[in-house]
Design a protein around this motif. Sequence first.
Motif, PDB file in Angstrom:
ATOM      1  N   ARG A   1       9.254   0.237  -7.587  1.00  0.00           N
ATOM      2  CA  ARG A   1       8.602  -0.305  -6.401  1.00  0.00           C
ATOM      3  C   ARG A   1       8.451   0.728  -5.282  1.00  0.00           C
ATOM      4  NH1 ARG A   1      13.801  -1.358  -6.611  1.00  0.00           N
ATOM      5  NH2 ARG A   1      15.116  -1.405  -4.764  1.00  0.00           N
ATOM      6  N   GLN A   2       9.228   1.788  -5.291  1.00  0.00           N
ATOM      7  CA  GLN A   2       9.169   2.804  -4.247  1.00  0.00           C
ATOM      8  C   GLN A   2       8.368   3.988  -4.779  1.00  0.00           C
ATOM      9  OE1 GLN A   2      13.199   3.472  -2.754  1.00  0.00           O
ATOM     10  NE2 GLN A   2      13.646   1.278  -2.918  1.00  0.00           N
ATOM     11  N   ILE A   3       7.061   3.778  -4.903  1.00  0.00           N
ATOM     12  CA  ILE A   3       6.222   4.709  -5.662  1.00  0.00           C
ATOM     13  C   ILE A   3       5.877   5.982  -4.887  1.00  0.00           C
ATOM     14  CG2 ILE A   3       5.311   2.903  -7.149  1.00  0.00           C
ATOM     15  CD1 ILE A   3       2.793   2.874  -5.442  1.00  0.00           C
ATOM     16  N   LEU A   4       6.429   6.151  -3.717  1.00  0.00           N
ATOM     17  CA  LEU A   4       6.325   7.431  -3.026  1.00  0.00           C
ATOM     18  C   LEU A   4       7.210   8.475  -3.707  1.00  0.00           C
ATOM     19  CD1 LEU A   4       5.185   8.933  -0.517  1.00  0.00           C
ATOM     20  CD2 LEU A   4       7.155   8.118   0.766  1.00  0.00           C
TER      21      LEU A   4
ATOM     22  N   ALA B   1      13.158   3.174   4.094  1.00  0.00           N
ATOM     23  CA  ALA B   1      12.163   3.897   3.294  1.00  0.00           C
ATOM     24  C   ALA B   1      12.237   3.433   1.848  1.00  0.00           C
ATOM     25  CB  ALA B   1      12.390   5.411   3.389  1.00  0.00           C
ATOM     26  N   GLY B   2      12.365   2.101   1.678  1.00  0.00           N
ATOM     27  CA  GLY B   2      12.486   1.522   0.348  1.00  0.00           C
ATOM     28  C   GLY B   2      11.182   0.901  -0.116  1.00  0.00           C
ATOM     29  N   GLY B   3      11.302  -0.257  -0.786  1.00  0.00           N
ATOM     30  CA  GLY B   3      10.132  -0.910  -1.349  1.00  0.00           C
ATOM     31  C   GLY B   3       9.094  -1.258  -0.310  1.00  0.00           C
ATOM     32  N   LEU B   4       9.516  -1.735   0.842  1.00  0.00           N
ATOM     33  CA  LEU B   4       8.594  -2.036   1.932  1.00  0.00           C
ATOM     34  C   LEU B   4       8.211  -0.782   2.708  1.00  0.00           C
ATOM     35  CD1 LEU B   4      10.299  -5.282   3.260  1.00  0.00           C
ATOM     36  CD2 LEU B   4       7.978  -5.161   2.348  1.00  0.00           C
ATOM     37  N   GLY B   5       9.188   0.044   2.997  1.00  0.00           N
ATOM     38  CA  GLY B   5       8.953   1.216   3.833  1.00  0.00           C
ATOM     39  C   GLY B   5       7.984   2.212   3.226  1.00  0.00           C
ATOM     40  N   CYS B   6       8.044   2.397   1.898  1.00  0.00           N
ATOM     41  CA  CYS B   6       7.177   3.398   1.263  1.00  0.00           C
ATOM     42  C   CYS B   6       5.692   3.122   1.492  1.00  0.00           C
ATOM     43  CB  CYS B   6       7.492   3.494  -0.226  1.00  0.00           C
ATOM     44  SG  CYS B   6       8.969   4.482  -0.588  1.00  0.00           S
ATOM     45  N   PRO B   7       5.180   1.930   1.163  1.00  0.00           N
ATOM     46  CA  PRO B   7       3.752   1.700   1.443  1.00  0.00           C
ATOM     47  C   PRO B   7       3.430   1.685   2.930  1.00  0.00           C
ATOM     48  CG  PRO B   7       4.808  -0.330   0.691  1.00  0.00           C
ATOM     49  CD  PRO B   7       5.776   0.789   0.461  1.00  0.00           C
ATOM     50  N   ILE B   8       4.373   1.221   3.742  1.00  0.00           N
ATOM     51  CA  ILE B   8       4.137   1.190   5.189  1.00  0.00           C
ATOM     52  C   ILE B   8       3.873   2.599   5.714  1.00  0.00           C
ATOM     53  CG2 ILE B   8       5.195   0.783   7.444  1.00  0.00           C
ATOM     54  CD1 ILE B   8       6.670  -1.599   6.171  1.00  0.00           C
ATOM     55  N   ILE B   9       4.781   3.518   5.414  1.00  0.00           N
ATOM     56  CA  ILE B   9       4.653   4.864   5.986  1.00  0.00           C
ATOM     57  C   ILE B   9       3.485   5.624   5.371  1.00  0.00           C
ATOM     58  CG2 ILE B   9       7.055   5.065   6.726  1.00  0.00           C
ATOM     59  CD1 ILE B   9       7.698   6.561   4.202  1.00  0.00           C
ATOM     60  N   GLN B  10       3.168   5.356   4.110  1.00  0.00           N
ATOM     61  CA  GLN B  10       2.029   6.048   3.487  1.00  0.00           C
ATOM     62  C   GLN B  10       0.719   5.665   4.160  1.00  0.00           C
ATOM     63  OE1 GLN B  10       2.313   6.633  -1.062  1.00  0.00           O
ATOM     64  NE2 GLN B  10       3.730   4.965  -0.662  1.00  0.00           N
TER      65      GLN B  10
END
Length: 369
Positions: free
Chosen positions: A68-71, A34-43
């Motif tokens: 980068r983890q703007i969630l 749920a990091g830099g990649l995970g945040c936009p993916i799950i959103q």
Amino acid sequence: MIDHERYSRQLVLKGFGAIAQNKLINSSILVVGAGGLGCPIIQYLAAAGIGTIGIVDNDTISLSNLHRQILFTSEDLGQPKVKVAAERLRLMNPEISIVEHPFRLNKGNIFSVIEHYDIVIDGTDNFDSRYLINDACAFLQKPLIFAAVSGFEGQLAIFNVKDKNNIATNYRDIFPIPPAPGEIQNCAENGILGVLPGIIGTMAAAEAIKLIAGVGQPLINTLLHYNLLNQTQYTLNISVGNDYVLPKSKADFLLMEDNQSHFIAPAYEEIDLTQMLLLRKQDLALLIDVREKHEFPILDQDVFLQVPMSEFNTFMQNNIDAESIVLLCQHGIRSVAAAELLQEKYGDKKKIYSLKGGIAKWRNHFLKR
């Protein structure tokens, strides 16, 4: 039941419509990281209406994540990423199911987690997890979307899905052998421009939606390489390799875990700043900075010998007279890799240490001049 207003822009989309939307609602995706990649993916998966989204992460939110983890926000610092992410996604779309997995995957638990999902998306930032997830998905023939970023570049691919020639590949078909520790820097070491994981993460979410909905041409057996600096990308076709062996049963997988858990304790020791200063005061150790020459802060070269990790193998050709050696780097990752190299050469003939957490952890001390 489709919420026609929520998904109205997708429902009117030519070539998508209610059939594709129903497929999304009835699907389940596990996102690891749920990091830099995970945040936009799950959103974007939540907004698109994926019926069940599982999130795996055992980390907490730190200030260095936020660019980068703007969630996440500054008010979330110190909170578990999975918990905060799940809360935000439920507010975003209360009609879907969010499953929290607040732990790290290992060979003992990975099958019980991933076998409940239709697709797995790997948004991790380390090779141990990457190969573990790949091998488990390859064994189960579970569709795996691979996403990775470093510096200004990103990669994306879909594995374990058969193409028109009835062929499926996995990550080891590109990279059969994991890199040596310290050979490739992670984001903490190499840096990352915050928008890059947003771009690649959004692409990964798009590939998942395409794969489930049956639209477009997903990146099956294809590696996409993206360069942010010049906005270029190219794709490479992936073919099946033959220079690796995957476990043939779950028992083999667990046996691998058992064998790996009975390791020999390293002949080096990770120490804190107080221990390093004591060794320095007693003039008992050679202190080596293995960072590259452009990295800051610059240390006193009368005290620290600078041997960049990129030059360490050449340095290793010389004999070191000191009986004790302390290695340090920015975050304590490359210094461990250097310690392992020295341990291989000298065995128990020398005392080898690595500064745990590196200069970043003890930054206030190193900034004093």
